[in-house]
Structures are given as structure tokens and as C-alpha cells.
Write a protein that holds these residues in place. Structure first.
Motif, PDB file in Angstrom:
ATOM      1  N   ARG A  22       0.833  -1.212   0.000  1.00  0.00           N
ATOM      2  CA  ARG A  22       0.000   0.000   0.000  1.00  0.00           C
ATOM      3  C   ARG A  22       0.871   1.268   0.000  1.00  0.00           C
ATOM      4  NH1 ARG A  22      -4.100   2.078   4.833  1.00  0.00           N
ATOM      5  NH2 ARG A  22      -3.819   4.263   4.343  1.00  0.00           N
ATOM      6  N   GLU A  26       1.163   4.040  -3.002  1.00  0.00           N
ATOM      7  CA  GLU A  26       0.763   5.443  -2.792  1.00  0.00           C
ATOM      8  C   GLU A  26       1.901   6.398  -3.132  1.00  0.00           C
ATOM      9  OE1 GLU A  26      -1.018   5.051   1.373  1.00  0.00           O
ATOM     10  OE2 GLU A  26      -2.300   6.542   0.435  1.00  0.00           O
ATOM     11  N   ALA A  29       2.437   6.595  -6.969  1.00  0.00           N
ATOM     12  CA  ALA A  29       1.412   7.403  -7.643  1.00  0.00           C
ATOM     13  C   ALA A  29       1.655   8.891  -7.374  1.00  0.00           C
ATOM     14  CB  ALA A  29       0.030   6.993  -7.156  1.00  0.00           C
ATOM     15  N   HIS A  30       2.015   9.224  -6.142  1.00  0.00           N
ATOM     16  CA  HIS A  30       2.265  10.620  -5.777  1.00  0.00           C
ATOM     17  C   HIS A  30       3.468  11.171  -6.562  1.00  0.00           C
ATOM     18  CE1 HIS A  30       1.885  13.685  -2.343  1.00  0.00           C
ATOM     19  NE2 HIS A  30       2.751  14.205  -3.196  1.00  0.00           N
ATOM     20  N   ASP A  33       2.625  11.833 -10.182  1.00  0.00           N
ATOM     21  CA  ASP A  33       1.885  13.093 -10.346  1.00  0.00           C
ATOM     22  C   ASP A  33       2.827  14.294 -10.241  1.00  0.00           C
ATOM     23  OD1 ASP A  33      -0.548  11.957 -10.762  1.00  0.00           O
ATOM     24  OD2 ASP A  33      -1.232  12.117  -8.688  1.00  0.00           O
ATOM     25  N   ALA A  46      10.746  17.486  -3.746  1.00  0.00           N
ATOM     26  CA  ALA A  46       9.520  17.844  -3.023  1.00  0.00           C
ATOM     27  C   ALA A  46       9.029  16.719  -2.124  1.00  0.00           C
ATOM     28  CB  ALA A  46       8.419  18.189  -4.036  1.00  0.00           C
ATOM     29  N   PHE A  47       9.310  15.493  -2.532  1.00  0.00           N
ATOM     30  CA  PHE A  47       8.786  14.365  -1.768  1.00  0.00           C
ATOM     31  C   PHE A  47       9.540  14.156  -0.458  1.00  0.00           C
ATOM     32  CE2 PHE A  47       7.304   9.966  -1.142  1.00  0.00           C
ATOM     33  CZ  PHE A  47       5.961  10.175  -1.372  1.00  0.00           C
ATOM     34  N   GLY A  48      10.815  14.527  -0.445  1.00  0.00           N
ATOM     35  CA  GLY A  48      11.589  14.422   0.798  1.00  0.00           C
ATOM     36  C   GLY A  48      12.531  13.237   0.795  1.00  0.00           C
ATOM     37  N   LEU A  53      11.381   8.995   5.848  1.00  0.00           N
ATOM     38  CA  LEU A  53       9.994   8.693   5.480  1.00  0.00           C
ATOM     39  C   LEU A  53       9.681   7.211   5.737  1.00  0.00           C
ATOM     40  CD1 LEU A  53       7.290   9.349   4.199  1.00  0.00           C
ATOM     41  CD2 LEU A  53       8.317   8.973   1.962  1.00  0.00           C
ATOM     42  N   LEU A  57       6.941   5.798   8.466  1.00  0.00           N
ATOM     43  CA  LEU A  57       5.840   4.907   8.069  1.00  0.00           C
ATOM     44  C   LEU A  57       5.912   3.577   8.816  1.00  0.00           C
ATOM     45  CD1 LEU A  57       5.712   5.681   4.265  1.00  0.00           C
ATOM     46  CD2 LEU A  57       3.748   5.737   5.791  1.00  0.00           C
TER      47      LEU A  57
ATOM     48  N   HIS B  31      -6.974  11.988  -2.448  1.00  0.00           N
ATOM     49  CA  HIS B  31      -5.800  11.130  -2.261  1.00  0.00           C
ATOM     50  C   HIS B  31      -4.611  11.997  -1.840  1.00  0.00           C
ATOM     51  CE1 HIS B  31      -4.359  12.419  -6.218  1.00  0.00           C
ATOM     52  NE2 HIS B  31      -5.519  12.009  -6.753  1.00  0.00           N
ATOM     53  N   GLY B  32      -3.504  11.357  -1.550  1.00  0.00           N
ATOM     54  CA  GLY B  32      -2.350  12.048  -0.982  1.00  0.00           C
ATOM     55  C   GLY B  32      -1.887  13.262  -1.785  1.00  0.00           C
ATOM     56  N   TYR B  33      -1.784  13.079  -3.099  1.00  0.00           N
ATOM     57  CA  TYR B  33      -1.289  14.189  -3.925  1.00  0.00           C
ATOM     58  C   TYR B  33      -2.257  15.369  -3.895  1.00  0.00           C
ATOM     59  CZ  TYR B  33       0.788  16.644  -7.880  1.00  0.00           C
ATOM     60  OH  TYR B  33       1.390  17.593  -8.663  1.00  0.00           O
ATOM     61  N   ALA B  36      -1.832  17.230  -0.640  1.00  0.00           N
ATOM     62  CA  ALA B  36      -0.625  18.069  -0.620  1.00  0.00           C
ATOM     63  C   ALA B  36      -0.872  19.366  -1.390  1.00  0.00           C
ATOM     64  CB  ALA B  36       0.547  17.308  -1.220  1.00  0.00           C
ATOM     65  N   ARG B  37      -1.560  19.268  -2.540  1.00  0.00           N
ATOM     66  CA  ARG B  37      -1.870  20.467  -3.350  1.00  0.00           C
ATOM     67  C   ARG B  37      -2.828  21.384  -2.573  1.00  0.00           C
ATOM     68  NH1 ARG B  37       1.450  18.419  -5.385  1.00  0.00           N
ATOM     69  NH2 ARG B  37       2.407  20.160  -4.341  1.00  0.00           N
ATOM     70  N   GLU B  51       6.528  16.323   0.850  1.00  0.00           N
ATOM     71  CA  GLU B  51       5.191  15.758   0.617  1.00  0.00           C
ATOM     72  C   GLU B  51       5.031  14.325   1.098  1.00  0.00           C
ATOM     73  OE1 GLU B  51       3.515  16.652  -3.173  1.00  0.00           O
ATOM     74  OE2 GLU B  51       4.108  18.762  -3.028  1.00  0.00           O
ATOM     75  N   TYR B  55       2.091  11.004   4.448  1.00  0.00           N
ATOM     76  CA  TYR B  55       1.615   9.612   4.536  1.00  0.00           C
ATOM     77  C   TYR B  55       1.690   9.031   5.953  1.00  0.00           C
ATOM     78  CZ  TYR B  55       0.926   9.958  -0.389  1.00  0.00           C
ATOM     79  OH  TYR B  55       0.462  10.381  -1.605  1.00  0.00           O
ATOM     80  N   SER B  69     -10.089   5.249   4.698  1.00  0.00           N
ATOM     81  CA  SER B  69      -9.560   5.265   3.336  1.00  0.00           C
ATOM     82  C   SER B  69      -9.979   4.025   2.571  1.00  0.00           C
ATOM     83  CB  SER B  69      -8.029   5.363   3.361  1.00  0.00           C
ATOM     84  OG  SER B  69      -7.465   4.166   3.851  1.00  0.00           O
ATOM     85  N   TRP B  71      -9.494   2.106  -1.618  1.00  0.00           N
ATOM     86  CA  TRP B  71      -8.888   2.183  -2.944  1.00  0.00           C
ATOM     87  C   TRP B  71      -9.949   2.630  -3.943  1.00  0.00           C
ATOM     88  CZ3 TRP B  71      -3.887   2.252  -3.418  1.00  0.00           C
ATOM     89  CH2 TRP B  71      -3.066   1.527  -2.552  1.00  0.00           C
ATOM     90  N   ARG B  77      -5.942   5.011 -12.766  1.00  0.00           N
ATOM     91  CA  ARG B  77      -4.928   4.562 -11.799  1.00  0.00           C
ATOM     92  C   ARG B  77      -5.551   4.279 -10.444  1.00  0.00           C
ATOM     93  NH1 ARG B  77       0.063   8.272 -11.317  1.00  0.00           N
ATOM     94  NH2 ARG B  77      -1.532   9.878 -11.400  1.00  0.00           N
ATOM     95  N   ARG B  78      -4.972   3.317  -9.747  1.00  0.00           N
ATOM     96  CA  ARG B  78      -5.474   2.940  -8.420  1.00  0.00           C
ATOM     97  C   ARG B  78      -4.925   3.919  -7.394  1.00  0.00           C
ATOM     98  NH1 ARG B  78      -3.985  -1.668  -5.290  1.00  0.00           N
ATOM     99  NH2 ARG B  78      -5.804  -2.385  -4.174  1.00  0.00           N
ATOM    100  N   ARG B  79      -5.836   4.611  -6.674  1.00  0.00           N
ATOM    101  CA  ARG B  79      -5.389   5.577  -5.656  1.00  0.00           C
ATOM    102  C   ARG B  79      -6.080   5.296  -4.330  1.00  0.00           C
ATOM    103  NH1 ARG B  79      -2.542   9.811  -8.421  1.00  0.00           N
ATOM    104  NH2 ARG B  79      -1.830  10.255  -6.313  1.00  0.00           N
ATOM    105  N   ARG B  80      -5.379   5.574  -3.270  1.00  0.00           N
ATOM    106  CA  ARG B  80      -5.967   5.434  -1.931  1.00  0.00           C
ATOM    107  C   ARG B  80      -6.619   6.777  -1.610  1.00  0.00           C
ATOM    108  NH1 ARG B  80      -6.679   0.650   0.997  1.00  0.00           N
ATOM    109  NH2 ARG B  80      -7.265   1.275   3.083  1.00  0.00           N
ATOM    110  N   TYR B  82      -8.790   9.265   0.865  1.00  0.00           N
ATOM    111  CA  TYR B  82      -9.047   9.479   2.297  1.00  0.00           C
ATOM    112  C   TYR B  82     -10.298  10.333   2.494  1.00  0.00           C
ATOM    113  CZ  TYR B  82      -4.386   7.624   2.806  1.00  0.00           C
ATOM    114  OH  TYR B  82      -3.299   6.799   2.758  1.00  0.00           O
TER     115      TYR B  82
END
Lengths: 283, 114
Positions: A22, A26, A29-30, A33, A46-48, A53, A57, B31-33, B36-37, B51, B55, B69, B71, B77-80, B82
Motif C-alpha cells: 500500500r 501510494e 502514484a504521488h 503526479d 519535493a517528496f523528501g 519517510l 511509516l 488522495h495524498g497528492y 498536498a496540493r 510531501e 503519509y 480510506s 482504494w 490509476r489505483r489511488r488510496r 481518504y
């Protein structure tokens, strides 16, 4: 660039299984984008940093697993208690347990109930607060002790008494016990991977209770606790027919001795060295 | 643009990330992205955290029962995704009151010594 980042992230990540898939999914995908919007270099920046991280987690997932394992432990201890009571009530009439089995049974039952209560308070407290690896390792250890004590309680009753009872009731406890032990072991393995060697957490159940209820809970020291337990045991036994004063006093002394012995033996692994206030070692 | 934090101390911000995420989820799920935006937009670009750090915070909030949350398939695309829970909505209200009181107090003290 993203693949390099994810490779490093995955190599740092200690959690396995579905939770791992999972978080990796995630993050991928982030990052995709971010790349689409800002390009690969800015995306990774930007992600760090992948190392902290992955660590953050892992700690959060370890805490969630330890809390889930605590609910399972509480259910398993309760079901084991029902199975044990069924076993006792099914015993052949006139059967009585040898004193050593009886003392071991009562001691293990009390340890199981007390440690389960301590673990439940611990889990309820950290459910809504940031966790540390040492703290989740302590919770896993408390769960394991509660389950071992509950299993030993049933073993003592089964070893001492013979009889017949419903197989479903008798086996429900051990079955749930096994499932809970697997969950506890899983959470324990992850927590131990994250904990720095030698770093141990201490956590006061009084402090947990106070924080949950938003009140100041007075701390009862081990001696006072042993005295209270002795009085409780004496009151319980004095109500039974045929008990003499000397017998009741012996029961009280045994109870007090068991409480003190259990405290001294388990205060370190159960993180009870400092009863007053929380002293949680982060790791 | 993507320095650790622009204009705001990063440790200070991290301590409040859980609250900010709940606020970002108040209007709609995401979703997460997207979150963040949204955080960046809601702060006028002043608040930017690494960013990835949202998580662990999302896991923590989910454990607490403040969000849930699932899916979902978005743009193939598969996104989680929230979503704020009822408990989360209550918690956000309580955090808002606490913050108003606290920030007012800090304002008074800092203003008095300036």
C-alpha cells in the motif's frame, strides 16, 4: 530517478505484506503526479528524504499493528477465560485440584487479567497519539505476557481437573488465543526491527488512565497493591462456608506474596519500573 | 519552490500536520497528492512540507479513527482516497477551538514583549 528513489525507499522500509504494498503504491502514484507537474528532479526534492519517510511509516504501521493485536489479545483472554470456566464446571463431581495447581491457576489468571488491562489502557492511549518504536515494542511484549498467562491458566485447570464439556466452548479459547498470538508475534517482529538495541520504554498504567480520563489518578505502589489484593482475597474466602480465620489469613498472605513476586519478576519486561508518570523511551 | 518550508519553521509545522490534514479533508475527500496540493493552496503557497511526510500522518489519523480510506480507480490509476469521519469532524472542531485559544494567548504574550 523515481525508480532510484523508490528502490532506496523500499530498501529502508521494514514492514512487509499488504501494508508495504500500500505505501509503495501510494508513494509511486504521488511521485508520478509530481513528475507530471514539475519534472523528475523537483518531484524527488519535493517528496523528501526516503530514509526518514520509511522510518516514520514503519513506526506508524507498527503502532497500528500493535493496537490491533491488543484488541485481539483482549478477546482471546476473555474467550480463554470462558473456555477455562467451562472446563472447571464440567469437572467430575468431587474432583479437586492439587494446591500447587490451584495456586498456579489463581496467580496466572490474575496476571492475565491485570496485564490485559494494562495493555488495553496502553493501546487506547497511543491510538490517538504519536507512537515510538520502543513504545509499540512494549505493547507487543505486554500482549505476549497476557496471552502466555491466559494460556497457562487454562493449562493449569485442564491439567488438574478431568471431565467432559462442549468441544466448541473448550476449543474457542485456544483457537482465538492462537490467532492473537500470531498477530502479537507479527507486531512484535516489526517493532523489534525498528527498536534500537537496549532501548526500552517504561509506561505507567496510572498515567495512561489519567490521560484517557483527563483526571489525576493516584498512583498505588506495589506494597499497597499487594495489601489491597490480600484484603480482597480474604474477604472473598471469608464468605465461603467452613473457612477458619487462620486459613483466610494464609490465603491473604499467599495473595500478597504472589502480587509482590509477580511485580518484581515482571516490572522490567512490562515497563512498570516507573509507576509514577510516563517515561517513554523513543527509538 | 520545494524548499523544506517556506517562511514557516518546519518542526513547528510538522507538529500541526495532523490538524492541517483534517482541515484539508473537511470540504471533500482526496488522495495524498490532492491533499498536498490543497494544503499548499489553502495556505497561499506558504506551507510546504516534504510531501512524503503526509503519509505517516495519514496513517496516524486513520489509526485514531479520524479518517477512513479506500482504494479507488481515478484516471485509470489505483489511488488510496481518504475521507473525514464523524469522529474526525468532531476532533477538528475541538482542535480549532484549542488553536484559537492558544494562538490568541501567544499573540497577547508576544505582542506584549515586542
Amino acid at each position: 530517478m523515481i525508480e532510484d528513489f523508490l528502490r532506496e525507499f523500499e530498501s529502508e522500509l521494514k514492514v512487509r505484506g499488504r501494508a508495504r504494498r500500500r505505501v509503495v503504491s501510494e508513494c509511486r502514484a504521488h511521485l508520478e503526479d509530481l513528475v507530471a507537474d514539475h519534472g523528475p528532479e523537483a518531484a524527488v526534492g519535493a517528496f523528501g528524504d526516503p530514509r526518514p519517510l520509511a522510518r516514520m511509516l514503519d513506526v506508524e504501521i507498527a503502532a497500528s499493528r500493535a493496537i490491533r493485536a491488543t484488541w485481539m489479545t483482549a478477546a482471546a483472554v476473555a474467550t480463554t477465560a470462558v473456555s477455562t470456566l467451562a472446563l472447571i464446571h464440567s469437572a467430575d463431581s468431587g474432583a479437586s485440584a492439587p494446591p500447587v495447581w490451584a495456586v498456579a491457576f489463581f496467580a496466572a489468571a490474575q496476571v492475565a487479567a491485570t496485564v490485559t488491562a494494562i495493555a488495553l489502557l496502553h493501546a487506547a492511549r497511543i491510538r490517538r497519539s504519536p507512537a515510538s518504536a520502543a513504545d509499540t515494542a512494549l505493547l507487543a511484549r505486554r500482549n505476549r505476557y497476557a496471552l502466555i498467562a491466559a494460556g497457562f491458566t487454562m493449562f493449569c485447570a485442564g491439567g488438574a481437573l478431568t471431565g467432559n464439556a462442549s468441544a466448541a466452548i473448550l476449543l474457542a479459547g485456544p483457537a482465538l488465543w492462537l490467532a492473537a498470538m500470531l498477530a502479537v508475534t507479527r507486531s512484535s517482529i516489526l517493532s523489534s526491527r525498528l527498536t534500537t538495541r537496549g532501548v526500552k520504554a517504561d509506561r505507567s498504567p496510572y498515567s495512561d488512565l489519567g490521560e484517557l480520563l483527563h483526571i489525576q489518578v493516584p498512583t498505588i505502589g506495589p506494597l499497597a497493591l499487594a495489601l489491597l489484593a490480600a484484603v480482597g482475597a480474604m474477604v472473598r474466602d471469608s464468605g465461603e462456608a467452613g473457612e477458619t480465620l487462620s486459613k483466610v489469613l494464609v490465603v491473604g498472605a499467599i495473595e500478597a506474596g504472589l502480587v509482590l513476586a509477580a511485580y518484581l519478576a515482571m516490572r522490567r519486561p512490562l515497563g512498570l519500573r516507573q509507576l509514577r508518570g510516563s517515561n517513554i523511551a523513543g527509538a | 519552490m520545494y524548499s523544506d518550508v517556506v517562511g514557516v519553521n518546519s518542526d513547528l509545522l510538522r507538529g500541526h500536520l495532523d490538524r492541517l490534514l483534517l482541515a484539508a479533508l473537511e470540504r471533500e475527500s482526496g488522495h495524498g497528492y490532492e491533499l498536498a496540493r490543497r494544503l499548499s493552496e489553502m495556505s497561499g503557497g506558504e506551507l510546504t512540507v516534504p510531501e512524503g511526510s503526509i503519509y505517516p500522518a495519514l496513517h496516524r489519523l486513520e489509526r485514531a479513527g479520524f479518517i477512513s480510506s479506500t482504494w479507488a480507480r481515478l484516471d485509470g490509476r489505483r489511488r488510496r482516497v481518504y475521507e473525514l469521519s464523524e469522529a474526525g469532524r468532531k476532533q477538528l472542531g475541538s482542535w480549532r477551538m484549542e488553536w484559537t485559544k492558544f494562538s490568541g494567548l501567544v499573540d497577547r504574550v508576544m505582542g506584549a514583549t515586542a
